[in-house]
Design an enzyme around this catalytic site. Structure first.
Site, PDB file in Angstrom:
ATOM      1  N   GLU A  79       0.803  -1.347  -0.096  1.00 37.16           N
ATOM      2  CA  GLU A  79      -0.001   0.059  -0.038  1.00 37.16           C
ATOM      3  C   GLU A  79       0.628   1.226   0.008  1.00 37.16           C
ATOM      4  O   GLU A  79       0.702   2.442   0.892  1.00 37.16           O
ATOM      5  CB  GLU A  79      -0.896  -0.048   1.159  1.00 37.16           C
ATOM      6  CG  GLU A  79      -1.981  -0.971   1.138  1.00 37.16           C
ATOM      7  CD  GLU A  79      -2.975  -0.819  -0.164  1.00 37.16           C
ATOM      8  OE1 GLU A  79      -2.644   0.292  -0.755  1.00 37.16           O
ATOM      9  OE2 GLU A  79      -3.921  -1.663  -0.260  1.00 37.16           O
ATOM     10  N   ASP A  82       8.036  36.361 -25.010  1.00 35.88           N
ATOM     11  CA  ASP A  82       9.048  35.460 -24.355  1.00 35.88           C
ATOM     12  C   ASP A  82       9.993  34.354 -25.377  1.00 35.88           C
ATOM     13  O   ASP A  82       9.458  33.770 -25.950  1.00 35.88           O
ATOM     14  CB  ASP A  82       8.223  34.274 -23.412  1.00 35.88           C
ATOM     15  CG  ASP A  82       9.096  33.376 -22.805  1.00 35.88           C
ATOM     16  OD1 ASP A  82       8.645  32.274 -22.297  1.00 35.88           O
ATOM     17  OD2 ASP A  82      10.283  33.483 -22.558  1.00 35.88           O
ATOM     18  N   GLU A 127      10.997  39.774 -22.352  1.00 34.03           N
ATOM     19  CA  GLU A 127      11.868  39.043 -21.461  1.00 34.03           C
ATOM     20  C   GLU A 127      13.206  38.807 -21.759  1.00 34.03           C
ATOM     21  O   GLU A 127      13.503  38.614 -22.884  1.00 34.03           O
ATOM     22  CB  GLU A 127      11.092  37.461 -21.281  1.00 34.03           C
ATOM     23  CG  GLU A 127      11.756  36.738 -20.197  1.00 34.03           C
ATOM     24  CD  GLU A 127      11.196  35.476 -19.835  1.00 34.03           C
ATOM     25  OE1 GLU A 127       9.899  35.397 -19.965  1.00 34.03           O
ATOM     26  OE2 GLU A 127      11.866  34.363 -19.651  1.00 34.03           O
ATOM     27  N   ASP A 181       4.832  27.745 -23.898  1.00 36.04           N
ATOM     28  CA  ASP A 181       5.354  28.928 -24.193  1.00 36.04           C
ATOM     29  C   ASP A 181       4.444  30.085 -24.375  1.00 36.04           C
ATOM     30  O   ASP A 181       4.498  31.312 -23.957  1.00 36.04           O
ATOM     31  CB  ASP A 181       6.212  29.265 -25.504  1.00 36.04           C
ATOM     32  CG  ASP A 181       7.302  28.238 -25.576  1.00 36.04           C
ATOM     33  OD1 ASP A 181       7.633  27.342 -26.391  1.00 36.04           O
ATOM     34  OD2 ASP A 181       8.132  28.188 -24.260  1.00 36.04           O
TER      35      ASP A 181
END
Length: 690
Positions: free
Chosen positions: A326, A481, A555, A667
């Site tokens: 378990e 980005d 960025e 992205d």
């Protein structure tokens, strides 16, 4: 009635008698080969049952099958009829009254094709005799004899000689046996592991399995997710008892999630050993929860039964096999002590657990489905393709494409399903059927609700309507980005463009999305990315002439120089006035048009998740995209990444978020998260480049 203490002596007598009367064992006693291939040494292969033959026969499945059926089989104490109890193929028996013979034409043809062996080649003859000696040595190897005893005892156990009740192994139970048995072979007989793997294939009915697949059983860890009441603990007790009684110098560990479970297993192992074997060889230490089985003239074998509540009890121990029963319910504080045995060269951890969907914390084993090695074994009665059909029909208890096999001690029908689900919705699928599809879809602690995603997909805003456009702000927020690679399997450049309600900045509208990959790795990467951004802004402005300015964040975590170059090109080419988020240089007072992403990412993700769940994020009916495939709706492309959002806990109690999938990066999602963050927080300062 016979005493258990006399079993060993009677077993040895019976084995000797079988070996003397066996008609197949004499095949290894042949002093002359049937075939003698006299070609070059690199081209020949010495086969102990046939002779010296061409080396290409090493890859001949027909020769392999012939030798397996008609060659010598390992002599088991139990009759061969008991071996099919756990999947073995019965030996081929030819009726006495049938006289087998070859047709004259076939006999003459074979004699012409196969001339009498040429025994003048002493080197080839020596190779043959060496192969015969090696084959004999393996059958006399002490480790082989112990492994043979284990298989014999397992056959006797299943035929009812120990428990007075015949049993038959389920498929997953047989797998647990194979993982334990073959791993012990690999650590006790390093030099002849492959040969012993091959010898015992017939005993388990694995004749069609290649040696490469057999090596799966040598894994350092194996995981079994099994429905409730399917005999998980029963087979573990049987395996431990038979290993202790037949194999020397084996240390076994057993860890349970509750003390009473460990105590019950401890008692059951003692009961099996004392009743079925010589009780004088069994030593029990209740203080340390260990059982030792002494082997005459050999090193004893031991088992320790522990619980996860005493997490230090297994530290400092040496286990060859560690069974974690378990495992989904094991205390997480005990996992480091358990996983530490992965570093031991000759140790294997076998996790066995039922499926639990109540809490993400107690379903962590299913994450191993993405492991490079195939560690996860799941027993389920419904497949992924028919999962939706199963939910729609209350009378279904199994997948229509499966041949339903229910163990005799299990009751599974529509009434059981209805009653169980009345107690707890979905309990029948997960607890009793082992259905893990809900785990894979993130239903345990769903980050974004399904109804919220459906609303984002279906309820899109008509931003071309003058009345709607009049309520929108005049600023367009764009987040870039960038990724400087042309590998479409890796990350690309994510671009998102949003605006917000003039009266309520927290209500955001998605106007454009891009997922851009460079065509080639040249020096104009910044130009290509900037051109993509300008094209997106131009398209949005054409559709929404009320927009007056663009606020951009590029960025710069990957490359600060490239980020500044991208911002400069956008500022020169954009059809609307552009302002950029700037970052101050630590060494000077200069400010650069780039955005360095820090710990704001987690807050931004949480803000977007809240926005989706509260329907304060919407998409325009004319969401622009020049890079996402024309056959794919950009919003659906985004939603596929939103569905994959999952939180990752950190040591300090906080969370980080990701939407990455095996075949799809996040992205576009990250770009939208940050664009939404810029538009709603209203705390960033935007300045022009020139």
């Amino acid at each position: 009635m016979l005493y258990a203490s006399q079993r060993g002596r009677l077993t040895e007598n019976l084995r000797n008698a079988l070996q003397q009367d066996s008609t197949t064992q004499g095949c290894l006693g042949a002093e002359t080969p049937s075939i003698m291939y006299t070609g070059a040494k690199p081209d020949r292969w010495a086969h102990p049952l046939v002779g010296t033959i061409h080396a290409s026969n090493l890859y001949c499945p027909m020769l392999r099958a012939y030798c397996r059926h008609y060659g010598p089989r390992p002599v088991f104490v139990a009759s061969d009829e008991s071996l099919p109890m756990f999947g073995a193929s019965p030996a081929l028996h030819t009726p006495v009254q049938v006289q087998m013979c070859l047709l004259p034409e076939l006999r003459d043809t074979l004699q012409r094709l196969l001339p009498p062996p040429n025994l003048e080649d002493s080197e080839a003859l020596t190779e043959f005799k060496t192969s015969v000696s090696s084959a004999r040595a393996i059958l006399e190897d002490p480790n082989f004899l112990e492994m043979r005893e284990f298989v014999t005892s397992l056959a006797s156990f299943l035929s009812g000689q120990y428990k007075h009740k015949p049993a038959r192994l389920e498929a997953f139970q047989k797998q647990v046996v194979l993982h334990s048995f073959y791993f012990l072979i690999s650590i006790k007989s390093l030099e002849i592991t492959d040969t012993m793997f091959d010898i015992f294939q017939s005993a388990f009915g694995l004749e069609e399995m290649t040696l490469e697949k057999l090596h799966i059983f040598k894994q350092k860890a194996s995981v079994f997710l099994i429905p409730r009441r399917h005999g998980k603990t029963w087979i573990v007790v049987a395996i431990i008892s038979l290993i202790l009684s037949n194999l020397s110098n084996v240390q076994i560990g057993y860890v349970a999630h509750q003390k009473h479970v460990a105590s019950a297993v401890f008692t059951e192992i003692i009961d099996t050993l004392t009743k079925s074997f010589d009780s004088k060889r069994v030593e029990v230490n209740k203080e340390t929860s260990t059982i030792t089985f002494r082997h005459s003239g050999k090193i004893s074998s031991t088992v320790m039964c522990a619980t996860c509540f005493n997490k230090n009890s297994i530290r400092g121990q040496t286990f060859h096999l560690l069974f974690v029963d378990e495992a989904n319910f094991i205390k997480k504080e005990a996992l480091p002590a358990i996983l530490g045995f992965m570093l031991q060269k000759d140790a294997k951890i076998i996790f066995i657990s039922s499926v639990n969907s109540a809490d993400q914390a107690t379903s962590f084993l299913y994450k191993l489905k993405d492991a490079q090695e195939r560690l996860l074994n799941v027993v389920s009665y419904v497949c992924q393709e028919h999962r939706q059909d199963f939910d729609m029909q209350d009378s279904m208890v199994s997948c229509p494409c499966f041949r339903l096999h229910i163990p005799s001690y299990i009751t599974m029908d529509s009434n059981i399903r209805a009653t169980t689900n009345l107690f707890l919705d979905g309990a029948f699928s997960t607890e009793l059927m082992g259905d893990t599809s809900s785990l894979s879809q993130g239903s345990l602690s769903r980050t974004v609700r399904d109804d919220a995603i459906n609303q984002l997909e279906l309820c899109r805003v008509d931003t071309l309507n003058p009345r709607v456009a009049g309520r929108l702000a005049s600023s367009l927020y764009v987040y870039v980005d960038p990724a400087y690679t042309n590998n479409t399997s890796a990350s690309g450049t994510g671009i998102a463009a949003v605006t917000h309600d003039r009266a309520d900045p927290n209500r955001v509208i998605v106007l454009g999305l891009e997922h851009f990959f460079l065509k080639d790795l040249t020096g104009d990467a910044a130009l290509q990315i900037a051109t993509c951004v300008v094209a997106l802004v131009s398209s949005i402005v054409t559709l929404h002439p009320h927009l007056e300015e663009v606020k951009v964040a590029v960025e710069g975590n990957s490359s600060q120089d490239s980020a500044v170059a991208i911002a400069s090109i956008i500022g020169e080419s954009c059809p609307l006035p552009c302002a950029f988020v700037h970052t101050k240089d630590k060494t000077s007072s200069l400010q650069w048009p780039m955005y360095l992403l820090t710990n704001e990412k987690s807050k931004a993700f949480e803000r977007l998740i809240y926005a989706v769940n509260t329907a304060s994020l919407s998409a325009s009916q004319v969401t622009v995209s020049n890079t996402i495939q024309l056959s794919f709706d950009p919003v659906l492309y985004l939603i596929s990444q939103i569905r994959a959002i999952k939180p990752i806990p950190l040591r300090d109690g906080t969370y980080t978020y990701t939407g990455k999938q095996r075949n799809l990066s996040d992205d576009v999602l990250v770009a939208l998260v940050m664009a939404h963050f810029l538009a709603t927080t209203q705390k960033h300062t935007f300045k022009k480049v020139h």
